[in-house]
Every structure is written in C-alpha cells, then in structure tokens.
Design an enzyme around this catalytic site. Structure first.
Site, PDB file in Angstrom:
ATOM      1  N   PHE A 441       0.833  -1.204   0.000  1.00 10.29           N
ATOM      2  CA  PHE A 441       0.000   0.000   0.000  1.00 10.29           C
ATOM      3  C   PHE A 441       0.869   1.256   0.000  1.00 10.29           C
ATOM      4  CE2 PHE A 441      -1.481   3.358   2.892  1.00 10.29           C
ATOM      5  CZ  PHE A 441      -2.504   3.892   2.124  1.00 10.29           C
ATOM      6  N   GLU A 442       2.002   1.237   0.708  1.00 10.48           N
ATOM      7  CA  GLU A 442       2.870   2.409   0.787  1.00 10.48           C
ATOM      8  C   GLU A 442       3.470   2.744  -0.575  1.00 10.48           C
ATOM      9  OE1 GLU A 442       5.712   1.787   3.888  1.00 10.48           O
ATOM     10  OE2 GLU A 442       4.193   1.227   5.374  1.00 10.48           O
TER      11      GLU A 442
END
Length: 533
Positions: A441-442
C-alpha cells in the site's frame, strides 16, 4: 645428333627393360623440370646449368610402350635443354612418357617416367599457387602445392630446391627465383615422386609519387665471378594491357639506362622516367638479371602519393573521432562521479524553500519476530540501521522512518500519505515480503503522491529477488517497470565509496552539506584511476 649409333640403340633397349629410375607425377599448365641425375646420389644441386653439358647430353622420349624412343633436339623449345635438365614451360598432357638421358663419361643410361595429370581433374583445394609475389623485407613461407592432397597415402618429407641449391622454407629479401619441391608417395608396392615448381617474384618496394614528376629506379644485383660470361641486367615494363617491353623500346628521350660496376660484384642498373604518367601507375617495372647459373627478377610498383593537405585533414578527422570515442567512453564510465562532483561544487541546493521536512520517506516490509534470522541482515534492519548510518550520518540527508518520526495514534493511511507529501523522495525497499504483504500500500500511495507532486520521486531498492504477484494494482506494476532500480548485494558494505551508495546519492535530492567537498574530490580522483570497486 639425328643418327643414333648401334651402341646407343642397345643402351636405350637396356634402359627400357631394366625399369625407370623414378616415376614423377606432374600437373598440366605448370612448369616442370626433369634432371639427369642418379637417384642414389647425395645431391646438393637440383641440376647443373653448365654449358659443358651441351656437347655431352643426349635425351630420348618414348611416348607409348612399344614405340621406338625419339631423340629430343637441342633446338627444342618445349621442353628446352638447360645443362643436364629438361625444362617444360609448361608441361602438357601429351608430354607423359619415358624419358631417357645419357651423359658421356658420367651416366651411360638413365630412364624416368613422367605421368601428367590434367589440372581440371586434380580436385584438391590445397593445390596452391605456382606463382608468388612477395614483398621485400617481409618474412614469408612457401608451401609445396598439393602437399595435403594425398593424406590418404604414406609420403616422405618434402625436399626443397631453389634454382640449383637446397633452400629453406622461409623467404626473405634475396629469395626470388624458381623453387622445386619433391616428396615420394607410397601406394602399395609403387613409389612415385610428386614434383611441383613454384616461381617466386620479389616486389622490391612500393614507390609513392606524384604524376608529372621524374623518377629514377635502381636495380642492384650481386654476381659471382665468371671468367667467360658477361652478366645481363635489363629493365622491363609490364602491364595488363600489353606484353612486357624493354624500357628502351620506345624513345631514348623518355628512358635513360646506365650500368656501372661497384667493387667487381655489385652492379647497379638505373632506369629513369623523365615524367611519370597514368600508364606508369598501372604498370609493373621488372628488373631481370641473368648469368650462366640462372636468372632472377625484382618487381617495382608505383603508387599515387596522396596530397599532403588531404592526408593531414584525414589524420585530423581520425584524431577527432578517436578523441570523441575515448571521451564518450570516459564520460559513460564515470558519469556518476562527474555528476556527484558537480553537485558538491556547482549545483544549487534544491531543498531550500520547498517546504519539505524530509529528504526521503523509507518504506519497507516489517518483520515478525519469529521470521527474523540473526545470521542475515533483513530489510527492516537495513532500513532502520544501514540507511540512516550512511545517508544521514555521512551525507547529511534526513530520512522519514515511520516508527521513529511519526507520532503514534493517528490513522495509518493518513500518516503514510502525509509523510510522503512531506518528503522529497520515497525509498522503497523491495523484497518478496514487501510485494506480497500489506506494505505494498505504501508503494501505491507513493506513486499517487508523485503523480500529484512532481517534486516527489521514487527510488526502488531491489533488496531481494521477487516475482510480481498478479494481484498488484496496475499503477504499481507500471511503476515497477519504469522507475529506476538500485540493487543491493549482500557483499555491499556501509563504505561511502561503494557503487550502491553512489547510485543512491545520484538519485537523492541535491543538497549541500558541510565537510563534503574535499572528500568528494578525493573520492572522484580515486575512482578515476582505480575504477569501480
């Protein structure tokens, strides 16, 4: 010579019945020599060209079995009699047969058989060349033509003769002339001698000149002492359009020739061209020397001399091209060092006034305690220990580490997006755990932030090899394919002169820090002479 006495008839009959001394094989359209010499003699000469043999030699030829031998006249043009040898120039298919020679007071009778093979039927790629032109002062070797055509048969070593002397295979300046090579082939119970003749011409030198200029050509010849024979030296012109012609055949005003003796043995023959023409550039000039032993030739070729200005321009263009290539190779090899040195001294600090708090946000896969292995450095240790040790402590960059720099209690997704927006770079440490875990997600958030803010750039570190899962969002797949990737190897250390850290600094923002100038210059010159470590 046309009337053969009863003694010669009996002798010829005895020669034919007792068998030949040797059986020779020859190839059509080539020169061939047959000497009158006993096979058992330990000869150091191919043949003797003395005029004394003219009155002592008798040659007979029997073309077919049962036919009476025919005498070969001294006036014959092919073959010609030279000393105690017959020269075929060239030998034809009809020259096959039995050849009988007699030398009064030396050899009463000797017969040899010559078998002639048509050159068209001699299917052998190793037949070689029978005429060679070799450049003076250049080492060379002469191979016996067709030597490997009979590998299926047992053969003797090759014996070489040059003119009238045994000669070595290596050829140097004084080696123009006629070479003869012999080797015996053993075919069941039959032994036959393959003989080939190689004529060698020596190209004396290439003379560079402009047309319209005079030229003197010198031919130096060494002759041994001869009491009753006057040596001869002649210059000829030879080109493809016409046959060889003496240089004095045309006009005496075009060519002046003189010969003078130096020291009794060295003769210098000079031919002068009053004006070099295009015809001269297409010709070979041949110096022909002859005495009672034999003859030899030297060849001189003229070549157009390039204009000096054109030559200098050509050399200049070549030097510029070589310089550009070397310069391009140097810049390509040391591009990172050049850029880093430029940044340290001339580049503007791009971090001033951009309202960013961090130089780089670091994203990595968090390790569970049971997954940790103390024997290897995992990506979490690399992110929390190694990166800050080098980038912060040695190069003055400020990293954003989630556990260290973000206060707990906020929403995870909001904290990540805020931290990335406050950073100039996003460092993504890729591994199987990263692309298959929640930390992906980052990376997706960093890509979206970079699309919104062009000051944010992503740096991908390939920490471990991985395969992209099918579940990755399309925007993440595209980022993995087009963004720059720096590979970490387990052998890399924290030392700032390692290649990995140079690539990291290259992708990090330009930032002036104190105390780096002298060290950077020192590292640049160290790398310039030692290459990458």
């Amino acid at each position: 010579m046309s009337n053969c006495t009863d003694m010669f008839v009996v002798c010829l009959s005895g020669c034919l019945h007792k068998g030949p001394g040797r059986i020779y094989h020859a190839i059509t359209d080539e020169e061939f020599i047959l000497e009158c010499a006993l096979p058992s003699q330990q000869r150091t000469h191919m043949y003797n060209n003395s005029f004394l043999y003219k009155s002592k030699m008798l040659w007979f030829w029997q073309q077919k079995d049962g036919e009476p031998p025919k005498i070969i006249s001294n006036e014959s043009t092919n073959p010609t009699q030279e000393g105690n040898a017959l020269w075929f120039r060239p030998i034809g298919i009809n020259a096959a047969g039995v050849y009988i020679c007699m030398i009064r007071e030396e050899i009463p009778c000797l017969s040899n058989i010559i078998k002639v093979q048509a050159k068209n039927n001699a299917n052998c790629s190793d037949n070689g060349r029978n005429e060679l032109s070799l450049l003076i002062e250049k080492g060379h070797s002469i191979s016996c033509p067709g030597i490997y055509c009979y590998n299926h048969l047992q053969r003797s070593p090759v014996t070489w003769y040059k003119d009238d002397k045994i000669h070595l295979l290596k050829i140097y300046e004084q080696d123009a002339g006629i070479y003869v090579c012999d080797y015996i082939l053993f075919d069941n119970s039959i032994q036959w001698t393959m003989r080939r003749v190689v004529r060698v011409k020596i190209i004396v030198f290439l003379c560079f000149l402009f047309t319209g200029k005079p030229l003197k050509m010198e031919c130096k010849v060494y002759f041994g002492f001869e009491r009753n024979f006057l040596p001869m030296i002649t210059w000829y012109r030879d080109n493809k359009e016409s046959k060889s012609e003496p240089l004095l055949q045309k006009s005496v005003f075009l060519f002046r020739i003189r010969a003078e003796e130096i020291g009794g043995k060295l003769f210098v023959h000079v031919a002068t061209l009053t004006e070099v023409t295009e015809r001269d550039l297409n010709s070979n000039f041949i110096c022909f020397a002859q005495n009672s032993v034999g003859n030899s030739t030297g060849v001189l070729k003229l070549k157009r001399k390039e204009r000096a200005l054109f030559r200098y321009i050509l050399y200049g263009v070549i030097a510029v091209l070589v310089g550009l290539l070397l310069g391009s190779a140097f810049v390509y090899h040391y591009w990172i060092e050049i850029v880093l040195t430029y940044r340290n001294y001339l580049a503007k600090d791009e971090t001033i006034g951009d309202c960013k708090e961090f130089d780089a946000f670091v994203s990595y896969a968090k390790q569970d305690s049971f997954e940790s292995d103390s024997t290897f450095l995992n990506e979490e240790q690399f992110a929390l220990e190694v990166l800050p040790e080098v980038l912060e402590n040695k190069y003055g960059y400020k990293l954003c580490l989630l556990e260290r720099d973000i206060l707990p209690g906020g929403a995870y997704t909001d904290d990540i997006v805020t931290a990335i927006h406050q950073s100039r770079r996003a460092i993504i440490i890729l591994s199987p755990s990263y692309v298959n875990g929640p930390s992906i997600f980052e990376l997706q958030a960093a890509v979206n932030c970079a699309l919104e803010d062009n000051m944010i750039k992503l740096i991908l570190i390939k920490y471990k090899s991985f395969q992209e899962p099918e579940s990755l969002p399309p925007i993440v797949k595209k980022a993995l394919n087009i963004l720059p990737v720096v590979t970490w190897k387990s052998s890399n250390s924290n030392s700032p002169n390692k290649r990995f850290w140079k690539y990291m600094r290259y992708h990090m923002p330009v930032k002036n820090t104190t105390g780096l100038g002298k060290n950077s210059l020192k590292f640049f010159f160290q790398r310039l002479f030692s290459g990458y470590q």
